[in-house]
Design a protein around this motif. Structure first.
Motif, short mmCIF file in Angstrom:
data_model
loop_
_atom_site.label_atom_id
_atom_site.label_comp_id
_atom_site.label_asym_id
_atom_site.label_seq_id
_atom_site.Cartn_x
_atom_site.Cartn_y
_atom_site.Cartn_z
N SER A 80 0.83 -1.20 0.00
CA SER A 80 0.00 0.00 0.00
C SER A 80 0.87 1.25 0.00
O SER A 80 1.80 1.37 0.79
CB SER A 80 -0.93 0.01 1.23
OG SER A 80 -0.18 -0.08 2.43
N GLY A 81 0.58 2.16 -0.92
CA GLY A 81 1.34 3.40 -1.00
C GLY A 81 2.60 3.32 -1.85
O GLY A 81 3.29 4.32 -2.01
N VAL A 82 2.90 2.15 -2.39
CA VAL A 82 4.08 2.00 -3.25
C VAL A 82 3.61 1.80 -4.69
O VAL A 82 3.11 0.75 -5.06
CB VAL A 82 4.96 0.81 -2.82
CG1 VAL A 82 6.13 0.64 -3.80
CG2 VAL A 82 5.49 1.03 -1.41
N GLY A 83 3.75 2.85 -5.49
CA GLY A 83 3.39 2.76 -6.90
C GLY A 83 4.58 2.36 -7.74
O GLY A 83 5.69 2.14 -7.22
N PRO A 84 4.40 2.27 -9.06
CA PRO A 84 5.49 1.86 -9.94
C PRO A 84 6.74 2.73 -9.84
O PRO A 84 7.86 2.22 -9.88
CB PRO A 84 4.85 1.95 -11.33
CG PRO A 84 3.40 1.69 -11.09
CD PRO A 84 3.11 2.36 -9.79
N ARG A 85 6.56 4.04 -9.72
CA ARG A 85 7.73 4.91 -9.62
C ARG A 85 8.52 4.68 -8.34
O ARG A 85 9.75 4.68 -8.33
CB ARG A 85 7.29 6.38 -9.72
CG ARG A 85 7.00 6.84 -11.14
CD ARG A 85 8.29 7.01 -11.91
NE ARG A 85 8.06 7.31 -13.32
CZ ARG A 85 9.03 7.53 -14.18
NH1 ARG A 85 10.29 7.45 -13.80
NH2 ARG A 85 8.77 7.78 -15.44
#
Length: 204
Positions: A80-85
């Motif tokens: 949660s809170g970790v996107g691809p970037r």
């Protein structure tokens, strides 16, 4: 779904590259580790595995030098809170095997050193992935598969706890002698799941 891009590497810079496939240039966001692996091959044929992110405001393609990096990326974006970037930022700091070691040894400070990753995000990565990584990659009854860690190596039962821990560290990509040194002095009566984080702490 675009599984991979295969063509001429027209441009390579920190953070991104362009691969020409039959006259169409595909720009891919890449980690620093992928950049280091391919930057000397501009003008040559290059094949990168990919992940396609589709958002309301656009589409972005991410490139990976191998299945291990892509597998680690897919694991990170489940947090949660970790996107691809953010995942790409973490993989710019860590090779997959080192990332798994940091997660299992609960080294949030090391993970937080990634650009744009704070202490809270690093803590979530450890909290949400610790058990998953331990079960998937350090169980004495599991075989590693392509795209996870280290290829097709199988951890063999019946070697004792230190032996099984040694196999797990080798699957992670550490050399046998390096892993043996890390295991020296650790109580062989401990469970494998406890031995591995202790060894990883020495290897970090």
């Amino acid at each position: 779904m675009i599984y991979h891009v295969d063509g001429s590497l027209d441009l390579c810079e920190v953070g991104g590259c362009v691969i020409d496939c039959c006259g169409v240039g595909y720009r891919l966001a890449i980690s620093d580790n992928t950049y280091s692996a391919i930057c000397a091959h501009v003008g040559e044929r290059m094949k990168l595995l990919t992940y396609l992110q589709v958002r309301e405001d656009g589409v972005e393609l991410f490139g990976f030098k191998d299945a291990d990096e892509l597998g680690a990326f897919k694991l990170l974006i489940t947090v949660s809170g970790v996107g691809p970037r953010a995942a790409l930022s973490i993989l710019s700091l860590f090779e997959p095997s080192k990332l798994y070691g940091a997660i299992c040894s609960e080294d949030t400070k090391a993970i937080a050193r990634a650009n744009g990753i704070g202490a809270k995000t690093a803590a979530r990565v450890v909290l949400e992935l610790h058990d998953k990584v331990s079960k998937l990659y350090f169980s004495s009854s599991i075989s590693a598969t392509p795209g996870s860690i280290g290829g097709n190596t199988t951890i063999v039962k019946g070697k004792g706890n230190l032996g099984e821990a040694l196999d797990a560290l080798i699957v992670l990509g550490y050399g046998r002698s390096e892993a043996q040194r890390a295991l020296s002095g650790i109580d062989p009566m401990l469970d494998v799941e406890k031995i591995i984080p202790l060894a990883l702490a020495k290897l970090m």
